[in-house]
Design a protein around this motif. Structure first.
Motif, mmCIF file in Angstrom:
data_model
loop_
_atom_site.group_PDB
_atom_site.id
_atom_site.type_symbol
_atom_site.label_atom_id
_atom_site.label_comp_id
_atom_site.label_asym_id
_atom_site.label_seq_id
_atom_site.Cartn_x
_atom_site.Cartn_y
_atom_site.Cartn_z
ATOM 1 N N ASP A 1 -11.016 9.452 -0.114
ATOM 2 C CA ASP A 1 -10.928 8.455 -1.173
ATOM 3 C C ASP A 1 -11.314 7.083 -0.622
ATOM 4 O OD1 ASP A 1 -10.048 10.358 -2.947
ATOM 5 O OD2 ASP A 1 -7.916 9.906 -2.663
ATOM 6 N N ALA A 2 -11.995 6.294 -1.426
ATOM 7 C CA ALA A 2 -12.376 4.928 -1.052
ATOM 8 C C ALA A 2 -11.504 3.940 -1.816
ATOM 9 C CB ALA A 2 -13.854 4.677 -1.354
ATOM 10 N N GLN A 3 -11.032 2.905 -1.139
ATOM 11 C CA GLN A 3 -10.134 1.933 -1.757
ATOM 12 C C GLN A 3 -10.829 0.583 -1.917
ATOM 13 O OE1 GLN A 3 -6.543 1.886 0.608
ATOM 14 N NE2 GLN A 3 -5.810 3.784 -0.289
ATOM 15 N N LEU B 1 1.653 9.207 -6.432
ATOM 16 C CA LEU B 1 2.080 10.599 -6.367
ATOM 17 C C LEU B 1 3.182 10.894 -7.388
ATOM 18 C CD1 LEU B 1 2.530 12.762 -3.235
ATOM 19 C CD2 LEU B 1 4.333 12.749 -4.936
ATOM 20 N N LEU B 2 4.226 10.060 -7.425
ATOM 21 C CA LEU B 2 5.389 10.366 -8.251
ATOM 22 C C LEU B 2 5.152 10.116 -9.733
ATOM 23 C CD1 LEU B 2 8.311 9.030 -6.022
ATOM 24 C CD2 LEU B 2 7.401 11.347 -6.202
ATOM 25 N N SER B 3 4.160 9.290 -10.086
ATOM 26 C CA SER B 3 3.877 9.051 -11.502
ATOM 27 C C SER B 3 3.054 10.173 -12.127
ATOM 28 C CB SER B 3 3.135 7.712 -11.672
ATOM 29 O OG SER B 3 1.882 7.751 -11.006
ATOM 30 N N ALA C 1 3.304 13.700 1.414
ATOM 31 C CA ALA C 1 3.380 12.413 0.721
ATOM 32 C C ALA C 1 2.017 11.813 0.443
ATOM 33 C CB ALA C 1 4.231 11.437 1.536
ATOM 34 N N SER C 2 0.996 12.226 1.192
ATOM 35 C CA SER C 2 -0.354 11.717 0.951
ATOM 36 C C SER C 2 -1.141 12.582 -0.023
ATOM 37 C CB SER C 2 -1.120 11.625 2.277
ATOM 38 O OG SER C 2 -1.315 12.918 2.834
ATOM 39 N N LYS D 1 0.834 -1.213 0.000
ATOM 40 C CA LYS D 1 0.000 0.000 0.000
ATOM 41 C C LYS D 1 0.863 1.256 0.000
ATOM 42 C CE LYS D 1 -4.119 -2.001 2.164
ATOM 43 N NZ LYS D 1 -5.018 -1.952 3.344
ATOM 44 N N ALA D 2 1.967 1.235 0.777
ATOM 45 C CA ALA D 2 2.847 2.397 0.809
ATOM 46 C C ALA D 2 3.479 2.650 -0.553
ATOM 47 C CB ALA D 2 3.928 2.203 1.874
#
Length: 323
Positions: A148-150, A56-58, A73-74, A48-49
């Motif tokens: 957000d829902a996962q 984020l980075l993509s 970071a979130s 998950k991390a």
């Protein structure tokens, strides 16, 4: 694996290219996917991390904003450096100072000459606290984005290769039609805008984040944009050559087997592999011949007893050399 720095989470430098980031995420996802590590909470946490860091980075815009310190970071907004507020009611003042030199969150919170410290404040929580001093009671929060829902969605191998639309039933009974783009990889996350939790006081709804688990196939395996398979052929087809039907992810085609083809011979069907997402180019289907002896009748057995080849092969020479 969890970290406040997505670069550290993926184990890449801050100058890493998009391809390096993608490869680092795939390596972690393959090693820690929950389907491969059932019951391993540590592996699930690492997965998950890594997924959040890749998310984020993509995204070039999000990555640039994170590098500038505008979001964490979130993906949440960060107070600007030098952030300083001064609220006064009569002789009483309330101030938030973030860190040494009033830069960023994490410093003391002062109200009426009283100071609290020891940890950072969430900006939304801070607004509630400050609102209590401004209004003399519980703060009225402004519009806020929904959470957000996962979810997780199992996808067939061929659906991931060719693209499809699949329905996901949510815990509350609602259905989501999820479009599977061609070329989807195991562990990728699809984002459906506005299909998460409702926003607060008119704020935008959150998103649905759908983690995809791509299933295996009975005879296909994937290697990047190429697909690999073994094709059974008879002795007669291998020796004399033949045209045989070959199933591909997008329909059956005829493959020409040259005469005297040996077992293990690899043949390439161009453009019959995995399609590029959003494009028309596709990888190849790599077909490896697998010799199938099948039933042996008396005539073949009798022929082999009396047959001596001019140059007898030694199929075990390589094994002896390596022994």
């Amino acid at each position: 694996m969890a970290s406040d720095d997505p670069y550290q989470t993926l184990g890449v430098s801050r100058t890493a290219s998009p391809d390096e980031i993608r490869k680092a995420f795939r390596k972690i996802a393959k090693a820690n996917h929950p389907d491969l590590n059932p019951g391993d909470q540590a592996a699930e946490a690492r997965f998950k991390a890594a997924n959040a860091a890749h998310e984020l980075l993509s995204d070039p815009e999000k990555r640039a904003r994170f590098d500038r310190g505008e979001i964490d970071a979130s993906g949440q907004e960060m107070p600007p450096r030098g952030y300083y507020r001064d609220y006064a009611e009569g002789a009483q003042g309330a101030r938030y100072r973030g860190g040494p030199g009033a830069e960023g969150p994490g410093g003391p919170f002062e109200a009426g000459g009283t100071t609290w410290s020891g940890g950072s404040f969430d900006p939304d929580d801070l607004e509630d606290i400050l609102g209590m001093f401004r209004g003399g009671g519980r703060a009225q929060a402004g519009p806020r984005r929904g959470r957000d829902a996962q979810y997780r969605l199992a996808v067939d191998f061929l659906d991931a290769v060719n693209g499809a639309t699949r329905r996901l039933t949510l815990p509350d009974g609602r259905d989501l039609d999820v479009r599977i783009p061609p070329g989807l990889e195991d562990g990728q996350v699809l984002r459906l805008r506005g299909r998460g939790s409702p926003g607060i006081q008119g704020g935008p709804d959150g998103d649905a984040l759908i983690e995809v688990a791509v299933g295996n196939h009975p005879f296909y395996t994937r290697e990047g944009r190429d697909i690999l398979m073994e094709l059974p052929v008879t002795v007669q087809e291998a020796v004399l050559g033949a045209k045989v039907p070959v199933p591909t992810p997008r329909g059956e085609v005829m493959l020409t087997i040259p005469p005297r083809s040996d077992a293990g011979t690899q043949m390439r069907l161009r453009g019959r592999g995995v399609a590029e997402a959003g494009g028309t180019a596709a990888g190849d289907l790599l077909v490896t011949l697998r010799l199938v002896l099948g039933p042996v009748d008396d005539r073949l057995a009798e022929f082999l007893r009396g047959w001596t080849p001019e140059n007898p092969p030694d199929p075990r020479a390589e094994m002896r050399r390596r022994a």
